[in-house]
Design a protein around this motif. Sequence first.
Motif, PDB file in Angstrom:
ATOM      1  N   VAL A  75       0.732  -1.254  -0.140  1.00  0.00           N
ATOM      2  CA  VAL A  75      -0.047   0.090  -0.019  1.00  0.00           C
ATOM      3  C   VAL A  75       0.743   1.050   0.139  1.00  0.00           C
ATOM      4  O   VAL A  75       1.756   1.326   0.909  1.00  0.00           O
ATOM      5  N   ARG A  76       0.811   2.467  -0.797  1.00  0.00           N
ATOM      6  CA  ARG A  76       1.385   3.513  -1.067  1.00  0.00           C
ATOM      7  C   ARG A  76       0.727   4.739  -0.579  1.00  0.00           C
ATOM      8  O   ARG A  76       1.349   5.505   0.244  1.00  0.00           O
ATOM      9  N   GLU A  77      -0.773   4.790  -0.505  1.00  0.00           N
ATOM     10  CA  GLU A  77      -1.436   5.905  -0.104  1.00  0.00           C
ATOM     11  C   GLU A  77      -2.710   5.631  -0.060  1.00  0.00           C
ATOM     12  O   GLU A  77      -3.441   4.743  -0.558  1.00  0.00           O
ATOM     13  N   VAL A  78      -3.465   6.576   0.758  1.00  0.00           N
ATOM     14  CA  VAL A  78      -5.068   6.532   0.742  1.00  0.00           C
ATOM     15  C   VAL A  78      -5.508   8.010   0.489  1.00  0.00           C
ATOM     16  O   VAL A  78      -5.281   8.997   1.346  1.00  0.00           O
ATOM     17  N   ILE A  79      -6.037   7.886  -0.304  1.00  0.00           N
ATOM     18  CA  ILE A  79      -6.540   9.483  -0.917  1.00  0.00           C
ATOM     19  C   ILE A  79      -7.997   9.743   0.092  1.00  0.00           C
ATOM     20  O   ILE A  79      -8.988   8.846  -0.354  1.00  0.00           O
ATOM     21  N   LEU A  80      -8.168  10.999   0.354  1.00  0.00           N
ATOM     22  CA  LEU A  80      -9.147  11.446   1.042  1.00  0.00           C
ATOM     23  C   LEU A  80      -9.937  12.591   0.537  1.00  0.00           C
ATOM     24  O   LEU A  80      -9.236  13.124  -0.355  1.00  0.00           O
TER      25      LEU A  80
END
Length: 353
Positions: A75-80
Amino acid sequence: MSDSERSTLQARATPAMGTSSPHESARAHVAGAATYVDDIAEVKGTLHAAPVLSSVAHGRILAIDVANALAMPGVREVILARDIPGDPVLASSAGDEPILARDTVQFIGQVIGIVVADTVMQARRAARKVDVRIEPLPALLSIQDALSAQSYVLPPVFVRRGDAAAALKRAPHSLSATLEVGGQEHFYLEGQIAYALPQEQSQWLIYSSTQHPGEVQHWVAHALGLDNHAVRVECRRMGGGFGGKETQAGHLAVWATLAANKVGRAVKLRLDRDDDFMVTGKRHPFWYQYTAGFDDSGRLCGLKLLMAANCGFSADLSGPVADRAVFHSDNAYFLSDVDITSYRCKTNTQSHT
């Protein structure tokens, strides 16, 4: 006789009607060589995305914890919603649909965030690990609920000619009833997909399975705060759309591009079929109530008709869809005395399209 004159005479002698012509891509389809978005060779470093979905039909978002998702392999990132550099609301005509849920969720399946990972399955597994705490609120789930609450995505429309009430009163016979028509999943064989590739000087190339490339361009540019000319959209072919990719393909493109913008890498977002069903709207369910007056021969004397469309939580294309239902309601008949009411009901379901 010149060659051009001879060709013209031959063309006139060959009738166009009744002559079979091969589809432009027929050979490629039969040979399995037709390229769809997921067949395009991925550039080096391409990452994959998956959506974080609401499990509540209507509620207030209290907290979003991404720690467990970020700890997952690959996992690299979570965009919100806070990661949107441009307008957080989609550039739709009604302006009533957030790109990602912010303070509230309005249907089960609403996208709250986007997980970016090295592989498709890593992204999908991690999306299930994002912990979203939601305080449930009352939900409207049916047309009848929406009518009772006067909950609409657009104002009601009234179409009248003559005096329907008087015509019904003097008609020899009358018939009153209700009719319900369910929604319909578009079920395109190629699911919703977008592939966003950063280009030089803050420009973008978007491969999208869409019926409306121009709108995809506009929505992506709007979300990133760019001019339209900074975004190029390509769609060589679609594996079906049937209206399901007229507006809703734009969501995928925006989400993929936001993810790519955050990580600085190309990102592909291909919805799992189950998620596709949850996220995207259907053809509109309708509920009808009518009273028809007619004579002994069955000729219509007057009609009073109520049409209510379940539009879901936002307007999307509900205005044109409901208008067209009104326009088609008289079929091939001339109705001298008619009273039609069209309600565009807002419910806590996917935005139908």
